[in-house]
Design a protein around this motif. Structure first.
Motif, PDB file in Angstrom:
ATOM      1  N   THR A  72     -20.490  -5.914 -16.615  1.00 25.98           N
ATOM      2  CA  THR A  72     -21.861  -5.730 -16.550  1.00 25.98           C
ATOM      3  C   THR A  72     -22.385  -4.581 -15.761  1.00 25.98           C
ATOM      4  OG1 THR A  72     -21.773  -8.184 -16.421  1.00 25.98           O
ATOM      5  CG2 THR A  72     -23.746  -7.096 -15.827  1.00 25.98           C
ATOM      6  N   THR A  73     -21.660  -4.094 -14.754  1.00 27.42           N
ATOM      7  CA  THR A  73     -22.032  -2.957 -14.353  1.00 27.42           C
ATOM      8  C   THR A  73     -21.756  -1.567 -14.995  1.00 27.42           C
ATOM      9  OG1 THR A  73     -21.106  -3.598 -12.157  1.00 27.42           O
ATOM     10  CG2 THR A  73     -21.513  -1.309 -12.113  1.00 27.42           C
ATOM     11  N   LEU A  74     -20.872  -1.424 -15.852  1.00 29.34           N
ATOM     12  CA  LEU A  74     -20.742  -0.587 -16.883  1.00 29.34           C
ATOM     13  C   LEU A  74     -21.927  -0.596 -17.727  1.00 29.34           C
ATOM     14  CD1 LEU A  74     -17.035  -0.762 -17.840  1.00 29.34           C
ATOM     15  CD2 LEU A  74     -18.074   1.074 -16.626  1.00 29.34           C
ATOM     16  N   GLU A  75     -22.294  -1.861 -18.186  1.00 28.23           N
ATOM     17  CA  GLU A  75     -23.396  -1.855 -19.233  1.00 28.23           C
ATOM     18  C   GLU A  75     -24.721  -1.608 -18.775  1.00 28.23           C
ATOM     19  OE1 GLU A  75     -22.707  -2.419 -22.407  1.00 28.23           O
ATOM     20  OE2 GLU A  75     -24.804  -2.841 -23.048  1.00 28.23           O
ATOM     21  N   ILE A  76     -24.831  -1.590 -17.569  1.00 24.58           N
ATOM     22  CA  ILE A  76     -26.234  -1.213 -16.850  1.00 24.58           C
ATOM     23  C   ILE A  76     -26.199   0.083 -16.968  1.00 24.58           C
ATOM     24  CG2 ILE A  76     -27.379  -1.310 -14.826  1.00 24.58           C
ATOM     25  CD1 ILE A  76     -26.528  -4.171 -14.186  1.00 24.58           C
ATOM     26  N   LEU A  77     -25.096   0.856 -16.471  1.00 25.00           N
ATOM     27  CA  LEU A  77     -25.428   2.153 -16.338  1.00 25.00           C
ATOM     28  C   LEU A  77     -25.445   2.671 -17.661  1.00 25.00           C
ATOM     29  CD1 LEU A  77     -22.516   2.805 -13.625  1.00 25.00           C
ATOM     30  CD2 LEU A  77     -24.861   3.216 -13.345  1.00 25.00           C
ATOM     31  N   LYS A  78     -24.933   2.280 -18.689  1.00 21.56           N
ATOM     32  CA  LYS A  78     -24.859   2.882 -20.242  1.00 21.56           C
ATOM     33  C   LYS A  78     -26.163   2.469 -20.574  1.00 21.56           C
ATOM     34  CE  LYS A  78     -20.178   2.003 -21.425  1.00 21.56           C
ATOM     35  NZ  LYS A  78     -19.127   1.025 -22.150  1.00 21.56           N
ATOM     36  N   ARG A  79     -26.948   1.439 -20.399  1.00 17.53           N
ATOM     37  CA  ARG A  79     -28.420   1.211 -20.794  1.00 17.53           C
ATOM     38  C   ARG A  79     -29.496   2.193 -20.106  1.00 17.53           C
ATOM     39  NH1 ARG A  79     -29.566  -4.319 -22.670  1.00 17.53           N
ATOM     40  NH2 ARG A  79     -27.566  -5.142 -23.337  1.00 17.53           N
ATOM     41  N   LEU A  80     -29.100   2.478 -18.716  1.00 11.36           N
ATOM     42  CA  LEU A  80     -29.709   3.507 -18.151  1.00 11.36           C
ATOM     43  C   LEU A  80     -29.679   4.922 -18.492  1.00 11.36           C
ATOM     44  CD1 LEU A  80     -29.457   2.114 -14.503  1.00 11.36           C
ATOM     45  CD2 LEU A  80     -31.271   2.240 -15.724  1.00 11.36           C
ATOM     46  N   GLY A  81     -28.549   4.926 -19.440  1.00 10.80           N
ATOM     47  CA  GLY A  81     -28.625   6.433 -20.172  1.00 10.80           C
ATOM     48  C   GLY A  81     -27.429   7.118 -19.722  1.00 10.80           C
ATOM     49  N   PHE A  82     -26.497   6.891 -18.964  1.00  6.59           N
ATOM     50  CA  PHE A  82     -25.314   7.311 -18.538  1.00  6.59           C
ATOM     51  C   PHE A  82     -24.167   7.286 -19.541  1.00  6.59           C
ATOM     52  CE2 PHE A  82     -27.515   6.361 -14.617  1.00  6.59           C
ATOM     53  CZ  PHE A  82     -27.757   7.649 -13.980  1.00  6.59           C
ATOM     54  N   LYS A  83     -23.477   8.444 -19.833  1.00 10.85           N
ATOM     55  CA  LYS A  83     -22.452   8.504 -20.924  1.00 10.85           C
ATOM     56  C   LYS A  83     -21.231   8.503 -20.302  1.00 10.85           C
ATOM     57  CE  LYS A  83     -25.451   9.314 -23.969  1.00 10.85           C
ATOM     58  NZ  LYS A  83     -26.180   7.991 -24.669  1.00 10.85           N
ATOM     59  N   GLU A  84     -20.212   7.602 -20.806  1.00  3.35           N
ATOM     60  CA  GLU A  84     -18.973   7.540 -20.263  1.00  3.35           C
ATOM     61  C   GLU A  84     -18.153   8.896 -20.427  1.00  3.35           C
ATOM     62  OE1 GLU A  84     -17.271   3.487 -21.216  1.00  3.35           O
ATOM     63  OE2 GLU A  84     -15.245   4.507 -21.180  1.00  3.35           O
ATOM     64  N   ASP A  85     -17.683   9.302 -19.336  1.00  5.19           N
ATOM     65  CA  ASP A  85     -16.878  10.457 -19.481  1.00  5.19           C
ATOM     66  C   ASP A  85     -15.275  10.079 -19.776  1.00  5.19           C
ATOM     67  OD1 ASP A  85     -15.793  13.266 -19.307  1.00  5.19           O
ATOM     68  OD2 ASP A  85     -16.167  13.282 -17.229  1.00  5.19           O
ATOM     69  N   VAL A  86     -14.458   9.898 -18.760  1.00  6.11           N
ATOM     70  CA  VAL A  86     -13.036   9.451 -18.902  1.00  6.11           C
ATOM     71  C   VAL A  86     -12.597   8.327 -18.131  1.00  6.11           C
ATOM     72  CG1 VAL A  86     -12.248  12.013 -19.172  1.00  6.11           C
ATOM     73  CG2 VAL A  86     -12.412  10.838 -16.889  1.00  6.11           C
ATOM     74  N   VAL A  87     -11.619   7.717 -18.597  1.00  3.77           N
ATOM     75  CA  VAL A  87     -11.040   6.630 -17.737  1.00  3.77           C
ATOM     76  C   VAL A  87      -9.718   6.983 -17.194  1.00  3.77           C
ATOM     77  CG1 VAL A  87     -10.400   4.225 -18.085  1.00  3.77           C
ATOM     78  CG2 VAL A  87     -12.053   4.961 -19.516  1.00  3.77           C
ATOM     79  N   VAL A  88      -9.639   6.657 -15.683  1.00  7.93           N
ATOM     80  CA  VAL A  88      -8.603   7.245 -14.966  1.00  7.93           C
ATOM     81  C   VAL A  88      -7.839   5.654 -14.253  1.00  7.93           C
ATOM     82  CG1 VAL A  88      -7.445   8.189 -13.203  1.00  7.93           C
ATOM     83  CG2 VAL A  88      -9.485   9.256 -14.011  1.00  7.93           C
ATOM     84  N   ARG A  89      -6.505   5.660 -14.871  1.00  7.50           N
ATOM     85  CA  ARG A  89      -5.842   4.277 -14.535  1.00  7.50           C
ATOM     86  C   ARG A  89      -4.541   4.732 -13.486  1.00  7.50           C
ATOM     87  NH1 ARG A  89      -6.841   3.858 -19.901  1.00  7.50           N
ATOM     88  NH2 ARG A  89      -8.190   1.921 -20.407  1.00  7.50           N
ATOM     89  N   LYS A  90      -4.714   4.206 -12.471  1.00 11.44           N
ATOM     90  CA  LYS A  90      -3.575   4.444 -11.517  1.00 11.44           C
ATOM     91  C   LYS A  90      -2.865   3.108 -10.657  1.00 11.44           C
ATOM     92  CE  LYS A  90      -6.640   7.501  -8.968  1.00 11.44           C
ATOM     93  NZ  LYS A  90      -8.077   6.777  -8.538  1.00 11.44           N
ATOM     94  N   ARG A  91      -1.814   3.287 -10.189  1.00 12.79           N
ATOM     95  CA  ARG A  91      -1.140   2.332  -9.379  1.00 12.79           C
ATOM     96  C   ARG A  91      -1.435   2.939  -8.102  1.00 12.79           C
ATOM     97  NH1 ARG A  91       4.772   1.450  -8.163  1.00 12.79           N
ATOM     98  NH2 ARG A  91       4.796  -0.354  -6.458  1.00 12.79           N
ATOM     99  N   ARG A  92      -1.906   2.290  -6.950  1.00 12.92           N
ATOM    100  CA  ARG A  92      -1.994   2.858  -5.565  1.00 12.92           C
ATOM    101  C   ARG A  92      -1.284   2.128  -4.510  1.00 12.92           C
ATOM    102  NH1 ARG A  92      -7.800   5.125  -3.833  1.00 12.92           N
ATOM    103  NH2 ARG A  92      -7.133   6.795  -4.860  1.00 12.92           N
ATOM    104  N   LEU A  93      -0.796   2.642  -3.698  1.00  8.38           N
ATOM    105  CA  LEU A  93      -0.272   2.010  -2.501  1.00  8.38           C
ATOM    106  C   LEU A  93      -0.955   2.709  -1.321  1.00  8.38           C
ATOM    107  CD1 LEU A  93       3.722   2.152  -3.130  1.00  8.38           C
ATOM    108  CD2 LEU A  93       1.903   0.570  -3.715  1.00  8.38           C
ATOM    109  N   VAL A  94      -1.595   1.839  -0.615  1.00  5.76           N
ATOM    110  CA  VAL A  94      -2.356   2.340   0.596  1.00  5.76           C
ATOM    111  C   VAL A  94      -1.733   1.821   2.023  1.00  5.76           C
ATOM    112  CG1 VAL A  94      -4.522   2.013   1.792  1.00  5.76           C
ATOM    113  CG2 VAL A  94      -4.688   1.984  -0.833  1.00  5.76           C
ATOM    114  N   TYR A  95      -1.465   3.109   2.747  1.00  2.00           N
ATOM    115  CA  TYR A  95      -0.977   3.199   3.986  1.00  2.00           C
ATOM    116  C   TYR A  95      -1.946   3.529   5.254  1.00  2.00           C
ATOM    117  CZ  TYR A  95       3.565   2.431   1.690  1.00  2.00           C
ATOM    118  OH  TYR A  95       4.703   2.181   0.865  1.00  2.00           O
ATOM    119  N   ARG A  96      -1.659   3.259   6.375  1.00  2.00           N
ATOM    120  CA  ARG A  96      -2.792   3.711   7.183  1.00  2.00           C
ATOM    121  C   ARG A  96      -1.960   4.109   8.603  1.00  2.00           C
ATOM    122  NH1 ARG A  96      -7.796   0.641   7.121  1.00  2.00           N
ATOM    123  NH2 ARG A  96      -8.039   1.633   5.214  1.00  2.00           N
ATOM    124  N   LEU A  97      -2.360   5.129   9.130  1.00  2.00           N
ATOM    125  CA  LEU A  97      -1.506   5.464  10.467  1.00  2.00           C
ATOM    126  C   LEU A  97      -2.709   6.115  11.412  1.00  2.00           C
ATOM    127  CD1 LEU A  97       1.270   6.024  11.946  1.00  2.00           C
ATOM    128  CD2 LEU A  97       1.197   8.185  10.911  1.00  2.00           C
TER     129      LEU A  97
END
Lengths: 170, 170
Positions: free
Chosen positions: B83-108
């Motif tokens: 729905t968020t994607l659709e709202i942005l499209k209706r507001l006139g924004f154009k989809e550029d690229v899709v980035v897919r990743k697996r992320r491991l988050v660590y903290r120190l």
């Protein structure tokens, strides 16, 4: 499709009538709605429910401009009201008006009653049915309207955004 | 301010090095990021965390375009990705690229490690510190970078959005 008809009403009097129909009280909302300037017939709004600690981003397209009874609505809940406003401003959208209201929500079957006390404007009742069969939805709304003692003369076709804009003389 | 330096790394090798530093594993994220076309140096993204059932709307301004290490970021969690994607499209924004990743988050301490396996691009490590003192944040990042055996030659200044756009030849 969101099908909705808005009436000017006396808040306390209408509250008793809705309750006497047997509608169930769902919740009270203290709303602060920020509308952004968007070319007609489209609406962009960020809503804060002050008493419930929730916020929503909403985009609407009016399917019957002028009458303003049929809306194609897209809405997501957002985790922060102020940040959502700031994102829209950074994207270039300009704030138009702020609408503040106290809303009592009732339901009877698939009909939703939104009884509003709008700051600076007074009492309004929105009667809403979600349906893709607009004709049937309007029949259902008008069947209930009659039971509430309301008529065509009580209909307010203007949007809250327009009413507030006119009231503030901008 | 989000201060972040990106390095090209070997995913599994770097994972062991980060763990041997004593950093705490926070979570794994399977991300699907949809970027919209926005004039440089601004970014607009909707992110889905597929494994966590969450979605986020993010706006960033790059404060040091070209280096891409300093970001002014605004982000809200949203209740629905599509729905968020659709709202942005209706507001006139154009989809550029899709980035897919697996992320491991660590903290120190106040340093966050985002170890990424990016679909079509390979392994990357983003080392991030949230601070308004950019100089001190970078000193802190580079102190850790040396311990990980990385150097200036491993820095990847391009954004994931740019890398994917280049890789897909568009």
């Amino acid at each position: 499709m969101e099908v909705e008809v808005k009436f000017r009403v006396d808040f306390e009097g209408m509250r008793k009538k809705i309750e006497s129909l047997g509608a169930s009280f769902i919740r009270e909302e203290l709303q602060e709605d920020v509308y952004f300037s968007l070319p007609h017939p489209r609406l962009l709004r960020v809503r804060k429910l002050k008493n419930l600690g929730k916020a929503f981003l909403t985009y609407k397209e009016i399917k019957d401009p002028g009458r303003n009874e049929e809306f194609d609505e897209l809405e997501v809940e957002v985790s922060d009201f102020e940040t959502t406003l700031e994102i829209l401003k950074r994207l270039g959208f300009k704030e138009d008006v702020v609408v503040r209201k106290r809303r009592l929500v009732y339901r009877l079957g698939d009909v939703t009653f939104e009884l509003n006390d709008v700051e600076g404007l007074g009492g309004f009742l929105d009667i809403e049915v979600i349906s893709d069969d607009v004709g049937r939805a309007k029949d259902k709304i008008w069947e209930i309207v009659k039971k509430l003692g309301l008529g065509e003369e009580d209909v307010e076709p203007r949007l809250y955004q327009e009413l507030i804009r006119e009231a503030s003389g901008t």
